[in-house]
Design a protein around this motif. Structure first.
Motif, PDB file in Angstrom:
ATOM      1  N   LEU A   1      24.051  43.177  35.807  1.00 40.74           N
ATOM      2  CA  LEU A   1      22.626  43.841  36.278  1.00 40.74           C
ATOM      3  C   LEU A   1      22.863  45.320  36.679  1.00 40.74           C
ATOM      4  N   LEU A   2      24.164  45.585  37.449  1.00 41.74           N
ATOM      5  CA  LEU A   2      24.382  46.993  37.761  1.00 41.74           C
ATOM      6  C   LEU A   2      24.518  47.885  36.563  1.00 41.74           C
ATOM      7  N   MET A   3      24.835  47.185  35.314  1.00 46.47           N
ATOM      8  CA  MET A   3      25.226  48.095  34.268  1.00 46.47           C
ATOM      9  C   MET A   3      23.824  48.644  33.712  1.00 46.47           C
ATOM     10  N   GLU A   4      22.652  48.189  33.851  1.00 49.46           N
ATOM     11  CA  GLU A   4      21.469  48.575  33.481  1.00 49.46           C
ATOM     12  C   GLU A   4      20.878  49.533  34.538  1.00 49.46           C
ATOM     13  N   ARG A   5      21.104  49.242  35.864  1.00 48.79           N
ATOM     14  CA  ARG A   5      20.556  50.260  36.932  1.00 48.79           C
ATOM     15  C   ARG A   5      20.801  50.031  38.104  1.00 48.79           C
TER      16      ARG A   5
ATOM     17  N   LEU B   1      27.370  50.394  39.980  1.00 46.35           N
ATOM     18  CA  LEU B   1      28.553  50.067  39.327  1.00 46.35           C
ATOM     19  C   LEU B   1      29.710  51.207  39.319  1.00 46.35           C
ATOM     20  N   THR B   2      30.878  50.975  39.599  1.00 42.41           N
ATOM     21  CA  THR B   2      31.815  52.157  39.538  1.00 42.41           C
ATOM     22  C   THR B   2      32.461  52.245  38.138  1.00 42.41           C
ATOM     23  N   GLU B   3      33.087  53.243  37.758  1.00 43.11           N
ATOM     24  CA  GLU B   3      33.914  53.345  36.606  1.00 43.11           C
ATOM     25  C   GLU B   3      34.775  52.082  36.620  1.00 43.11           C
ATOM     26  N   THR B   4      35.447  52.119  37.715  1.00 37.92           N
ATOM     27  CA  THR B   4      36.247  51.046  37.708  1.00 37.92           C
ATOM     28  C   THR B   4      35.836  49.676  37.703  1.00 37.92           C
ATOM     29  N   GLY B   5      34.592  49.432  38.295  1.00 37.51           N
ATOM     30  CA  GLY B   5      34.039  48.044  38.125  1.00 37.51           C
ATOM     31  C   GLY B   5      33.428  47.799  36.491  1.00 37.51           C
ATOM     32  N   ARG B   6      32.980  48.837  35.814  1.00 38.57           N
ATOM     33  CA  ARG B   6      32.357  48.703  34.501  1.00 38.57           C
ATOM     34  C   ARG B   6      33.635  48.581  33.580  1.00 38.57           C
ATOM     35  N   ASP B   7      34.623  49.073  33.942  1.00 41.28           N
ATOM     36  CA  ASP B   7      36.059  48.777  33.028  1.00 41.28           C
ATOM     37  C   ASP B   7      36.409  47.150  33.302  1.00 41.28           C
ATOM     38  N   ALA B   8      36.362  46.698  34.669  1.00 38.68           N
ATOM     39  CA  ALA B   8      36.772  45.230  35.105  1.00 38.68           C
ATOM     40  C   ALA B   8      35.652  44.346  34.231  1.00 38.68           C
ATOM     41  N   PHE B   9      34.294  44.947  34.390  1.00 36.73           N
ATOM     42  CA  PHE B   9      33.273  43.943  33.900  1.00 36.73           C
ATOM     43  C   PHE B   9      33.178  43.606  32.326  1.00 36.73           C
ATOM     44  N   ILE B  10      33.768  44.810  31.672  1.00 39.43           N
ATOM     45  CA  ILE B  10      34.089  44.613  30.149  1.00 39.43           C
ATOM     46  C   ILE B  10      35.285  43.941  29.988  1.00 39.43           C
ATOM     47  N   ARG B  11      36.326  44.184  30.679  1.00 36.21           N
ATOM     48  CA  ARG B  11      37.607  43.565  30.307  1.00 36.21           C
ATOM     49  C   ARG B  11      37.246  41.872  30.327  1.00 36.21           C
ATOM     50  N   ARG B  12      36.618  41.585  31.822  1.00 39.48           N
ATOM     51  CA  ARG B  12      36.600  40.204  32.005  1.00 39.48           C
ATOM     52  C   ARG B  12      35.584  39.614  30.934  1.00 39.48           C
ATOM     53  N   LEU B  13      34.497  40.099  30.574  1.00 43.15           N
ATOM     54  CA  LEU B  13      33.461  39.679  29.920  1.00 43.15           C
ATOM     55  C   LEU B  13      33.810  39.426  28.458  1.00 43.15           C
ATOM     56  N   ASP B  14      34.883  40.436  27.760  1.00 47.43           N
ATOM     57  CA  ASP B  14      35.484  40.271  26.472  1.00 47.43           C
ATOM     58  C   ASP B  14      36.493  38.994  26.670  1.00 47.43           C
TER      59      ASP B  14
ATOM     60  N   ASP C   1      32.310  45.086  46.428  1.00 51.60           N
ATOM     61  CA  ASP C   1      32.334  46.460  47.035  1.00 51.60           C
ATOM     62  C   ASP C   1      33.886  46.579  47.584  1.00 51.60           C
ATOM     63  N   GLY C   2      34.439  45.609  48.228  1.00 53.42           N
ATOM     64  CA  GLY C   2      35.924  45.853  48.558  1.00 53.42           C
ATOM     65  C   GLY C   2      36.673  45.967  47.456  1.00 53.42           C
ATOM     66  N   GLU C   3      36.678  45.549  46.290  1.00 53.06           N
ATOM     67  CA  GLU C   3      37.443  45.594  45.228  1.00 53.06           C
ATOM     68  C   GLU C   3      37.306  47.120  44.953  1.00 53.06           C
ATOM     69  N   GLY C   4      36.102  47.986  44.985  1.00 51.51           N
ATOM     70  CA  GLY C   4      35.881  49.219  44.404  1.00 51.51           C
ATOM     71  C   GLY C   4      34.909  49.203  43.103  1.00 51.51           C
TER      72      GLY C   4
END
Length: 199
Positions: free
Chosen positions: A16-20, A79-92, A55-58
């Motif tokens: 969701l936070l990838m959207e806005r 969503l932070t850049e670190t979070g975006r990377d983690a999201f993409i990695r986990r999703l993939d 939030d705790g994970e950054g």
């Protein structure tokens, strides 16, 4: 890493936070509107636990609380850049690699024989009826979501997957009922009867 980060709801929140940017109340409303409560358990406590863990994970970050009218101020998250990377990695990883899951039905059906042929047929027929009702409800909800024009098909594609899975399960249940009826699925000697009293 907090266990809440491994909750399937964490992936939904980051998606969701990838959207806005959103506050938790809006996250909950959007997830329910899109029928995500069919694939992840959404309640206030679990959602706030997940948001706190992310939030705790950054992986997400709180912005200045926003007040709308007389409502209490709500904290919006991005969503932070670190979070975006983690999201993409986990999703993939989750899309590429099938995992063995352990649904309750799979465990129960392993002991179908304990019900006896009559009890097994009765239980499976009831499950088939309930599956048909669920499929009808889910098809109606998906159709309404898409008809509104506000939800792109890609945002509810997991509902299509869930419908396919439900149709496949219903087909298996119906085939098994037929095999019990015709005797193609046999019970070992001494296990053919079951007291269905109270069912």
């Amino acid at each position: 890493m907090a266990r809440s980060v491994d909750n399937p709801l964490a992936l939904a929140v980051m998606g969701l936070l990838m959207e806005r940017p959103m506050h938790p109340y809006e996250m909950s409303a959007v997830l329910r509107e899109r029928g995500k409560d069919n694939s992840v358990r959404i309640n206030r406590g679990s959602l706030y636990d997940v948001v706190t863990a992310l939030d705790g994970e950054g992986w997400i970050m709180a912005q200045t609380p926003v007040r709308e009218g007389n409502r209490p101020a709500r904290t919006v998250y991005v969503l932070t850049e670190t979070g975006r990377d983690a999201f993409i990695r986990r999703l993939d990883e989750q899309i590429r690699n099938p995992r063995r899951e352990y649904p309750i039905f799979l465990t129960a059906v392993a002991y179908l024989g304990a019900l006896g042929p009559d009890g097994a047929q009765a239980a499976l027929r009831e499950r088939a009826d309930r599956l048909r009702a669920t499929i009808a409800d889910d098809q109606r909800a998906l159709k309404e979501a898409l008809a509104s024009g506000q939800v792109p098909r890609l945002f509810v594609i997991e509902a299509e997957y869930a419908l396919h899975m439900a149709h496949s399960e219903l087909a298996w249940v119906n085939t098994t009922i037929e095999q019990i009826t015709t005797g193609a699925l046999t019970w070992p000697s001494g296990h053919e009867t079951h007291n269905d009293e109270g069912n």
